[in-house]
Structure formats: structure tokens, C-alpha cells
Design an enzyme around this catalytic site. Structure first.
Site, short mmCIF file in Angstrom:
data_model
loop_
_atom_site.label_atom_id
_atom_site.label_comp_id
_atom_site.label_asym_id
_atom_site.label_seq_id
_atom_site.Cartn_x
_atom_site.Cartn_y
_atom_site.Cartn_z
CB SER A 1 -10.88 79.46 67.04
OG SER A 1 -11.85 78.45 67.07
N GLY B 1 -13.59 77.03 69.48
CA GLY B 1 -13.82 78.34 70.09
C GLY B 1 -12.54 78.91 70.67
CB CYS C 1 -10.61 72.99 68.00
SG CYS C 1 -9.71 72.66 66.47
CD GLN D 1 -8.02 73.06 73.60
OE1 GLN D 1 -8.58 74.00 74.16
NE2 GLN D 1 -7.20 73.24 72.56
CG ASN E 1 -7.20 78.82 65.27
OD1 ASN E 1 -6.34 79.32 65.99
ND2 ASN E 1 -8.43 79.31 65.20
N GLY F 1 -4.01 77.33 70.66
CA GLY F 1 -2.86 77.72 71.48
C GLY F 1 -2.77 76.93 72.76
CG PHE F 2 -4.89 76.71 75.70
CD1 PHE F 2 -4.40 76.84 76.99
CD2 PHE F 2 -5.35 77.85 75.05
CE1 PHE F 2 -4.36 78.07 77.62
CE2 PHE F 2 -5.32 79.09 75.67
CZ PHE F 2 -4.82 79.20 76.96
CG HIS G 1 -10.73 73.51 62.44
ND1 HIS G 1 -11.97 73.94 62.87
CD2 HIS G 1 -9.82 74.08 63.27
CE1 HIS G 1 -11.82 74.75 63.90
NE2 HIS G 1 -10.53 74.85 64.16
CD GLU H 1 -14.01 72.88 60.28
OE1 GLU H 1 -13.42 73.92 60.60
OE2 GLU H 1 -13.88 71.81 60.91
#
Length: 368
Positions: free
Chosen positions: A51, A228, A256, A260, A298, A300-301, A342, A344
Site C-alpha cells: 500500500s 493496495g 482499505c 474504496q 494506512n 491517503g484516500f 487493517h 489483520e
């Protein structure tokens, strides 16, 4: 270990701010979007997380490298970041189980870095100005450095998943398992697959641009869309795949970037955040149970809050308690849900592991 000779390096931000420090890792020049991670530990997991592909990571913890590296803490086949920025860098390590130093790891993986930077000041600057492109170099300075920085592409509109995804399908887990999950690899972390296989799921991992029709041939009981890098709005191929999975109403779970992509497939728009969420201490509220979770994040969108509020197709299931961004949704009338963090990972340490169980319960229910 032989101590390294300290050489000068520069960090130049897109807004013209420049820092002088010490070169670490591989000598050279690398650019990317600069962002910061607030985790106190786990630097190797960060560096090998797909990612983060194409990004320069600022570690806010002041001491980096002091516990070395070990193969079992890899989240992929190697480091995926463009560069690192740290305050106090350690060439020596003291963990007995470590297999090598961070310096050896960075050199092997071609990661350019800079140390002896006031990372507290740098992070405050990014928080105020927002994530932006930057470049690290132990070779260039002045105008040459500025010229190279101009060549670095913006993360906005950038498709990166196809660059980090597997090139060929592969399997994880026991073939004799009663539950099969087809995994769309947009930049998956190894621990996600371990979290599924340890619960008795046999996974077939497909390249990012695999069509639903191709995945369907395997006869999976459920589908998983991974994390990703890059801009989700630049991935119509993945949106098309997820749209077709939703039409079939097969159990579907996304994490993540997968979250999206699922949102876009349901008519929810995404946007680039000011500086994103990256760290191990993000508080999330499950609005269905009323319980809170400490999560690893983690990204940024994010998905558009107003779109979710006005949608007839989805509803919010999780909310980020710091800024009220949407951290999870479920699709109404479908066996599909996703989260923007996340489960996990283990910051809680196990606050969010129930999401994998929830996915498996959906599959078992669907198989009856």
C-alpha cells in the site's frame, strides 16, 4: 557490524522546503509522495506493505533500526517504499532473533533514505500543508534536485495496484478446506492471507486485473478485495469486477483499497485526504455494536461521507473517532461489507479480528 561513513543527503519538498541530513540505505535519488506513520514499532512491516508503493515514509518514532529485520515480518516479497526519513538511525541492532540490520535491508531492497532530520518539525509541516511530493538524494542538490522532483507523478489519479499485484494466481491454505475464497490482489499483505487460512479458508489469489468471469471459474464460496496503493478512482477494472460480484450477491469482504473500490461500485465517490491516516493508534467506533477499536491504518484516500449519508445502497458501520470519516460500510440487501483499516494487524491487539470471522460466517450461512 562496521559503522558506515556518514555522507550528506538532502530532502526537498514540493513546496520548496529543503532539509539537510545524513544519507542512509542505498545511495541515490528517489522521489514520491511524502507521508508519515505514527507507529512506535513495525518499521519493516510498513516498508514491505504494498500500500506504500511509491511513497516516502517519515517515521515519527525517533529511533529506527535498533531491532533489525527478520524475514517473518515481511508483508510482501520486499520493500515497496521509495524512501524513508528518520530522526535517529541505528546501524546496530540488539534483538537476538534479528537476521540482519536495517541498513543491509534497505541496501538490498534499493531504498534511499535520510537521517538526522527534525522529524517532529517535518511532520507538523506535512500536517499543516498536506501530503505532497518530495525527493531524497545523496547525489544531487540545488537545481538538479528541483528538476528531478518535477518528474515525480502526483498520487492523485495514479493507478499502482497492477504494479505490485501478483503476476500469476497462487494459493494459500489447505486445499482440503471446506471454504474457498477468491482473493483479488490489489497489493495484499501476507498477514491478511494468514488470517484467512488460519480460519480454515483455502484462498486462490488472483492478479489485480482479473475479470469476475475468470475468478468465478474457480468456484469460490466468497470473494475478498485487498488493500493496495494508488487512487481508487483510477481503477475502473477493479470496480467492474466488484460490481459483478455484488450483482451475484456472493459473500464479499474488502479492506482499505478494497473498501474504496466497493464504495465506488455502489455509487460512492472518493477523495484525496489532506494528509491521510497512517499509524497504529486510530480509534474506530462500530456504530452497530457501539464498541470502539484501536486500529492500524494506512490510506491517503477516503470515501465521501455525504454520499454514504444520502445513499440508498450502503450504510456506515464504522466511524473514525478523530475526524468522523467513514471507516466501514455494508451494502444493503447484500452479503457484502468492507472497512478502511487493517483487522489483520494487532494494535488493539485483537480488536478487529472479528471481521474475518464475520466474513466466514457469511460464507457458511450462504452455503447452507
Amino acid at each position: 557490524m562496521k559503522l558506515q561513513k556518514r555522507e550528506k543527503a538532502y530532502l526537498l519538498l514540493a513546496d520548496g522546503v529543503i532539509f539537510e541530513g545524513t544519507a542512509i540505505g542505498k545511495k541515490g535519488t528517489r522521489g514520491g509522495e511524502i507521508c508519515f506513520n505514527t507507529g512506535m514499532t513495525g518499521y519493516q512491516e510498513i516498508y514491505s506493505d504494498p500500500s506504500y508503493y511509491g511513497q516516502i515514509i517519515v517515521n515519527t518514532n525517533s529511533h529506527i533500526g535498533n531491532y533489525g529485520t527478520i524475514e517473518t515480518e515481511q508483508e510482501s516479497d520486499g520493500a515497496k517504499i521509495s524512501g524513508i526519513v528518520v530522526n535517529d538511525y541505528s546501524y546496530l541492532f540488539s534483538r537476538k532473533t534479528a537476521e540482519g540490520s536495517l541498513q543491509e535491508y534497505l541496501e538490498k531492497n534499493g531504498v534511499v533514505g535520510i537521517a538526522d532530520i527534525d522529524t517532529r518539525m517535518l511532520v507538523r509541516h506535512i500536517r499543516n500543508k498536506g501530503a505532497m511530493n518530495a525527493i531524497i538524494s545523496s547525489e544531487l542538490s540545488g537545481q538538479e534536485l528541483e528538476n528531478e522532483l518535477e518528474k515525480v507523478p502526483s498520487m492523485d489519479g495514479l493507478e499502482l495496484s497492477s504494479l505490485v499485484s501478483t503476476k500469476e494466481p497462487y494459493y494459500e491454505g489447505e486445499e482440503s478446506s471446506q471454504i474457498r475464497a477468491a482473493v483479488l490482489d490489489l497489493g495484499i499483505k501476507k498477514n491478511i492471507l494468514r488470517s484467512l487460512s488460519s480460519r480454515g479458508v483455502y484462498c486462490k489469489v488472483f492478479p489485480a486485473k482479473t475479470s469476475f468471469e475468470e475468478m468465478q471459474k474457480w468456484g469460490a464460496d466468497g470473494y475478498f478485495i485487498s488493500n493496495g496503493p494508488g487512487d481508487p478512482a483510477a481503477m475502473p477494472y477493479a470496480v467492474e469486477t466488484v460490481t459483478k460480484i455484488l450483482e451475484q450477491n456472493i459473500p464479499l469482504f474488502g479492506i482499505c483499497l478494497g473498501h474504496q473500490i466497493m464504495a465506488i461500485a455502489c455509487g460512492i465517490s472518493t477523495y484525496k485526504m489532506h494528509h491521510g491516516h497512517r499509524g497504529l493508534n486510530h480509534p474506530i467506533k462500530n456504530v452497530e455494536s457501539g464498541l470502539s477499536e484501536i486500529t492500524s491504518q494506512n490510506h491517503g484516500f477516503a470515501i465521501n461521507e455525504k454520499d454514504v449519508e444520502n445513499s440508498e445502497l450502503v450504510e456506515a458501520t464504522h466511524i473514525h473517532l478523530n475526524d468522523k470519516t467513514i471507516a466501514g460500510i455494508k451494502v444493503k440487501g447484500k452479503k457484502a461489507f468492507c472497512v478502511q483499516y487493517h483487522p489483520e494487524s494487532s494494535p488493539g491487539p485483537h480488536d478487529s479480528r472479528y471481521l474475518f470471522d464475520q466474513f466466514i460466517d457469511l460464507i457458511k450461512e450462504s452455503k447452507k
